[in-house]
Design a protein around this motif. Structure first.
Motif, short mmCIF file in Angstrom:
data_model
loop_
_atom_site.label_atom_id
_atom_site.label_comp_id
_atom_site.label_asym_id
_atom_site.label_seq_id
_atom_site.Cartn_x
_atom_site.Cartn_y
_atom_site.Cartn_z
N ARG A 172 7.02 5.20 1.07
CA ARG A 172 5.67 4.63 0.97
C ARG A 172 4.64 5.59 1.55
N LEU A 173 4.95 6.20 2.68
CA LEU A 173 4.02 7.13 3.30
C LEU A 173 3.80 8.37 2.44
N SER A 174 4.85 8.85 1.78
CA SER A 174 4.69 10.02 0.92
C SER A 174 3.75 9.71 -0.24
N CYS A 175 3.74 8.44 -0.67
CA CYS A 175 2.82 8.03 -1.73
C CYS A 175 1.40 7.83 -1.22
N ASP A 204 6.20 0.29 6.80
CA ASP A 204 6.78 -0.36 5.64
C ASP A 204 6.08 -1.69 5.37
N ARG A 205 5.73 -2.38 6.42
CA ARG A 205 5.11 -3.71 6.29
C ARG A 205 3.65 -3.62 5.86
N ALA A 206 2.91 -2.68 6.45
CA ALA A 206 1.45 -2.71 6.26
C ALA A 206 0.86 -1.44 5.68
N GLY A 207 1.64 -0.36 5.60
CA GLY A 207 1.07 0.90 5.14
C GLY A 207 0.46 1.70 6.27
N TYR A 208 0.10 2.93 5.96
CA TYR A 208 -0.38 3.85 6.99
C TYR A 208 -1.72 3.41 7.58
N ALA A 209 -2.71 3.18 6.73
CA ALA A 209 -4.06 2.92 7.21
C ALA A 209 -4.15 1.64 8.02
#
Length: 214
Positions: A108-111, A23-28
């Motif tokens: 967020r991850l689904s996006c 949530d804070r930084a995104g997947y990558a």
């Protein structure tokens, strides 16, 4: 039984820590080391529950996907008209995004599914389909203005809601997404719903919540 409890607690600790980091930084931008550090779990324990960072991200996506059917069914059981159901359902969705880190991270991850697993579905077509079904039902019930196309209304409202969520999550991790969402309805529904429905809804909304635009 104690061993099963410990295993469940470990898995939940991993999911909770991963949700915070994604949530804070995104997947990558989230290394596995950050998830391990936040959860306090060893790498061996992590791999006992999840074969990879990708599988962990997928588990969070599935967890947030499981929330929406429950909310939808809850509103079906309310027995309200389709437009009131739409507003209430979206309000509950926004509240879940604002308050539940797993929901917010999973969304967020689904996006970001192209970075994780191309088989993960985007949430946008699903939401647009739900919006269309509710607008279509509203049209059949005489609640839409003459000339309003349910498919067009669904696309426009979906875009507005996604925009409100993206801006809110970008600025303050979605803490004001409920307010931003509620501010849309008086403007959008004025051009979609009949005057009779709209005026009745405005009266109810102003009485029930100060967050709705006056």
């Amino acid at each position: 039984m104690p061993q099963q409890h410990r295993a469940h607690a470990t898995r939940q600790a991993i999911l909770s820590a991963a949700a915070e980091e994604f949530d804070r930084a995104g997947y990558a931008a989230t290394p596995l080391s950050a998830i391990l550090r936040r959860s306090g779990v060893t790498k061996g324990a992590f791999y006992f529950h999840f074969p990879s960072k990708e599988s962990l991200a997928t588990a969070l996506v599935r967890a947030q996907e499981a929330v929406w059917p429950e909310l939808y069914q809850r509103w079906v059981e309310q027995g309200v008209d389709p437009l009131r159901m739409l507003v209430g359902l979206v309000d509950d969705l926004a509240r879940a995004i604002a308050t539940d880190t797993v929901v917010r991270a999973g969304l967020r991850l689904s996006c970001e599914s192209g970075l994780i697993d191309n088989d993960l579905p985007s949430p946008y077509p699903l939401w647009e389909r739900v919006l269309f079904e509710l607008f279509d039902q509203a049209g059949a019930g005489g609640l839409l203005r003459d000339g309003v196309n349910p498919a067009v209304a669904a696309r426009v409202v979906n875009a507005a809601l996604v925009g409100a969520r993206i801006i809110s999550c970008s600025l303050n991790r979605c803490t004001d997404v409920t307010q931003r969402t509620r501010e849309l309805w008086p403007l959008v529904l004025r051009g979609i719903a009949t005057d009779v429905w709209f005026e009745g809804w405005v009266g109810e909304s102003r009485a029930s919540s100060p967050l709705y635009a006056q």
